[in-house]
Structures are given as C-alpha cells and as structure tokens.
Scaffold this active site. Structure first.
Site, PDB file in Angstrom:
ATOM      1  N   GLU A  49     -12.203  -4.884  -4.899  1.00 21.20           N
ATOM      2  CA  GLU A  49     -12.631  -3.478  -4.756  1.00 21.20           C
ATOM      3  C   GLU A  49     -11.838  -2.546  -5.683  1.00 21.20           C
ATOM      4  OE1 GLU A  49     -11.871  -5.499  -2.158  1.00 21.20           O
ATOM      5  OE2 GLU A  49     -13.877  -5.792  -1.304  1.00 21.20           O
ATOM      6  N   ASN A  50     -10.621  -2.948  -6.062  1.00 22.99           N
ATOM      7  CA  ASN A  50      -9.806  -2.093  -6.948  1.00 22.99           C
ATOM      8  C   ASN A  50     -10.444  -1.892  -8.331  1.00 22.99           C
ATOM      9  OD1 ASN A  50      -6.543  -3.213  -5.693  1.00 22.99           O
ATOM     10  ND2 ASN A  50      -7.788  -1.469  -5.091  1.00 22.99           N
TER      11      ASN A  50
ATOM     12  N   ASP B  31       0.836  -1.200   0.000  1.00 28.16           N
ATOM     13  CA  ASP B  31       0.000   0.000   0.000  1.00 28.16           C
ATOM     14  C   ASP B  31       0.873   1.252   0.000  1.00 28.16           C
ATOM     15  OD1 ASP B  31      -2.290   1.489   0.004  1.00 28.16           O
ATOM     16  OD2 ASP B  31      -2.789   1.144   2.106  1.00 28.16           O
TER      17      ASP B  31
ATOM     18  N   ARG C 131       0.302   7.614  -2.809  1.00 29.83           N
ATOM     19  CA  ARG C 131       0.855   8.695  -1.976  1.00 29.83           C
ATOM     20  C   ARG C 131       2.328   8.936  -2.299  1.00 29.83           C
ATOM     21  NH1 ARG C 131      -1.111   6.046   3.285  1.00 29.83           N
ATOM     22  NH2 ARG C 131      -1.766   4.491   1.773  1.00 29.83           N
TER      23      ARG C 131
ATOM     24  N   ASN D 155       1.394   3.307  -2.956  1.00 31.27           N
ATOM     25  CA  ASN D 155       1.966   3.701  -4.255  1.00 31.27           C
ATOM     26  C   ASN D 155       1.488   5.094  -4.678  1.00 31.27           C
ATOM     27  OD1 ASN D 155       3.028   1.158  -4.326  1.00 31.27           O
ATOM     28  ND2 ASN D 155       1.683   0.361  -5.925  1.00 31.27           N
TER      29      ASN D 155
ATOM     30  N   ARG E 186      -0.406   8.783 -10.221  1.00 28.01           N
ATOM     31  CA  ARG E 186      -0.464   7.572  -9.387  1.00 28.01           C
ATOM     32  C   ARG E 186       0.255   6.374 -10.020  1.00 28.01           C
ATOM     33  NH1 ARG E 186      -3.895   7.184  -5.428  1.00 28.01           N
ATOM     34  NH2 ARG E 186      -4.195   4.992  -5.825  1.00 28.01           N
TER      35      ARG E 186
HETATM   36  C1  FPP Z   1      -1.779   0.085  -3.389  1.00 22.87           C
HETATM   37  O1  FPP Z   1      -1.342   1.416  -3.439  1.00 22.87           O
HETATM   38  C2  FPP Z   1      -1.273  -0.714  -4.500  1.00 22.87           C
HETATM   39  C3  FPP Z   1      -2.028  -1.337  -5.440  1.00 22.87           C
HETATM   40  C4  FPP Z   1      -3.498  -1.283  -5.456  1.00 22.87           C
HETATM   41  C5  FPP Z   1      -1.457  -2.089  -6.559  1.00 22.87           C
HETATM   42  C6  FPP Z   1      -0.186  -2.814  -6.289  1.00 22.87           C
HETATM   43  C7  FPP Z   1       0.520  -2.996  -7.566  1.00 22.87           C
HETATM   44  C8  FPP Z   1       1.847  -2.968  -7.739  1.00 22.87           C
HETATM   45  C9  FPP Z   1       2.825  -2.856  -6.660  1.00 22.87           C
HETATM   46  C10 FPP Z   1       2.415  -3.006  -9.105  1.00 22.87           C
HETATM   47  C11 FPP Z   1       2.181  -4.248  -9.890  1.00 22.87           C
HETATM   48  C12 FPP Z   1       2.327  -5.496  -9.127  1.00 22.87           C
HETATM   49  C13 FPP Z   1       2.832  -6.661  -9.580  1.00 22.87           C
HETATM   50  C14 FPP Z   1       2.727  -7.864  -8.728  1.00 22.87           C
HETATM   51  C15 FPP Z   1       3.509  -6.786 -10.861  1.00 22.87           C
HETATM   52  P1  FPP Z   1      -2.417   2.553  -3.580  1.00 22.87           P
HETATM   53  O2  FPP Z   1      -2.587   2.866  -5.013  1.00 22.87           O
HETATM   54  O3  FPP Z   1      -3.668   2.163  -2.863  1.00 22.87           O
HETATM   55  O4  FPP Z   1      -1.717   3.753  -2.822  1.00 22.87           O
HETATM   56  P2  FPP Z   1      -2.394   4.919  -1.984  1.00 22.87           P
HETATM   57  O5  FPP Z   1      -3.115   4.266  -0.830  1.00 22.87           O
HETATM   58  O6  FPP Z   1      -1.234   5.752  -1.555  1.00 22.87           O
HETATM   59  O7  FPP Z   1      -3.328   5.639  -2.912  1.00 22.87           O
END
Ligand code: FPP
Length: 254
Positions: free
Chosen positions: A68-69, A21, A25, A23, A34
């Site tokens: 949910e994503n 979690d 931010r 990415n 993002r």
């Molecule tokens: C959460 O950060 C992250 C994700 C929903 C996606 C994770 C994906 C990766 C790390 C890249 C691809 C993965 C693989 C396995 C190849 P967020 O976007 O919810 O961050 P935030 O809470 O700061 O908005």
C-alpha cells in the site's frame, strides 16, 4: 539501570515482528518534512537490530515498505527507496560486525533496480552470518503473499503433484515467504495505532501484540526491552486453560 538486566534470556521470543510507524508524525512535531522522520527511523532500526541480536533473538522482521505504501506521494516513495539503498550500503559492515544476516520478504522484484542490486549484494555478503536474521518486509502485504501461496498450490495440484485433500496448514505455510522462519511470538507496533495493516496475517495467529504510543524514531533499545519484558509477563495458552498449563509445567518438574 537498563531494563536489559530484568530480561530472562531463557524465555525470549524466537521471532519478533515490528510495524515501524510514526515517522511522519515525529517529523511534523519537529517542524520537518516526512522524510526527516524516515531518516531518523533508520537509527531505531540499527538500535533495535543490535539489541535484538545481543539478547539472542533469532529472527527480527521489520515492516519497511508495504504494498500500500506505493500509493504515497511519488517524492516520498522515491526518498524511501533512496534511503533504503543508502542505508543498506552504509550498514552492511555493521551487520557483518554483529553477525546478522539480511533477508527480505515481499515482492522485491517491484523495487527499483538499484535497490534490488544493493539488497542482493548485502544479502549475499551477510548470508553466512549466524546470530540473527534481520528480515525486511519490502513491497510486502499479507494478502499478496497468501494469494501467491494459493496460486502456487493450485499449479501444483493442476500438475498432479499435490492432491487437494493433502493441503493442510503445514503444506500451506510452506508456500509462504516466511516458511524458513518460526512464526512471530511477539508483534510490536509503534505510534499508538491499533491495527495489523496487512502484515503477516497468517503467521501472527498466536502472537502476543504490543502496542506503544512511542513514535518509531523514538523507539530505542530500552523501549525494545520494555516490549520484551511485557511479553515475558504474559501467559501464552494456545487455546488451553491456565490449569492445563500449570499441570503440564508441574509434570516437567523433577
Ligand atoms: C511508517 O511511518 C514508516 C514507514 C512507512 C517506513 C519505514 C522506514 C524506515 C524506518 C526507514 C528505512 C528502513 C530501513 C529498514 C532501512 P509513517 O510514515 O507511516 O508515519 P506516520 O504514520 O506518522 O505518517
């Protein structure tokens, strides 16, 4: 010096699960979109996978895309799917080199066909690798999985293949997508959020939780070692008292 030297490799969790979690931010802090955060998150996926395999962890499960994503803005979902296809294609050789097999849990049939094809190819190619299973949770949510398991048990019961009174925790667990893995002993969540977010709810019944403020793109090998060391400094009681644990440890002493 690396924290790796402090880890007791005889007391590793067999299965580590990670909620990646932060990415978005992280990208915002850099003044970027993002998706820039997700792209940099891939480096952490690579580092943590290699570090886990080198230590001797058997299963590493990463929450890469939740049910949910799908509700995120269309462009972000599309970018994540493209990143997934690209990453799997580009990283298969690294998985082979590190003897890691790729597996998935979740409703992968709901992924775009290109994604399904790339995954199937990488899963097949790496299937003989022995050192570690890297399990991507894709279009996954725990409630989805539990409802699916209940539905399957209902069908078996309806068909007369199972009696309701024979359903217990083991029988139920065997219907989950994780039935081939041991339950995670350690659950890591990055970015300071203190939630489980519909991830492996059944399987983390006895897991230790490790929460860190570090955002996923900054979560490197040393951060992973820190989490393992934190785990190793805890007492896992499984409902017993500390005295009971001490006594059973004494009785196994020569
Ligand atoms: C959460 O950060 C992250 C994700 C929903 C996606 C994770 C994906 C990766 C790390 C890249 C691809 C993965 C693989 C396995 C190849 P967020 O976007 O919810 O961050 P935030 O809470 O700061 O908005």
């Amino acid at each position: 010096m690396s924290l790796k030297t402090e880890i007791d490799t005889t007391r590793l969790p067999a299965h580590v699960a990670v909620i990646m979690d932060g990415n978005g931010r992280w990208a915002k802090q850099q003044g970027q979109m993002r998706v820039f955060g997700h792209k940099n998150g891939v480096n952490s996926v690579r580092e943590v996978s290699e570090a886990a395999a080198e230590l001797g962890i058997q299963v590493l499960t990463l929450y890469a895309f939740s049910t949910e994503n799908w509700n995120r803005p269309h462009e972000e979902v599309e970018a994540l799917m493209e990143l997934l296809v690209h990453t799997i294609h580009a990283e298969t050789e690294t998985l082979m080199k590190n003897d890691i097999r790729l597996e998935t849990i979740g409703d992968t049939q709901s992924l775009p066909p290109s994604c399904q094809r790339e995954l199937a190819e990488a899963i097949q190619k790496t299937s003989g690798n022995k050192r570690m299973a890297l399990v991507l949770a894709l279009s996954y949510s725990s409630r989805w999985e539990i409802v699916e398991a209940a539905r399957r048990l209902a069908k078996l019961t309806q068909a007369g293949e199972l009696k309701p009174e024979d359903i217990n925790a083991d029988v139920f667990g065997r219907q989950l997508t994780t039935s081939r893995y041991p339950d995670p002993e350690l659950l890591i969540r990055t970015s300071g959020e203190l939630r489980v977010s519909n991830f492996l709810l059944w399987q983390i019944a006895y897991a230790e939780f490790y929460f860190t403020e570090t955002l996923w793109p900054d979560f490197d090998r040393e951060e992973f070692y820190k989490a393992i060391l934190d785990y190793q400094n805890r007492e896992r009681r499984f409902g017993k008292t500390s005295d009971q644990l001490l006594k059973s440890a004494d009785s196994t002493q020569p």
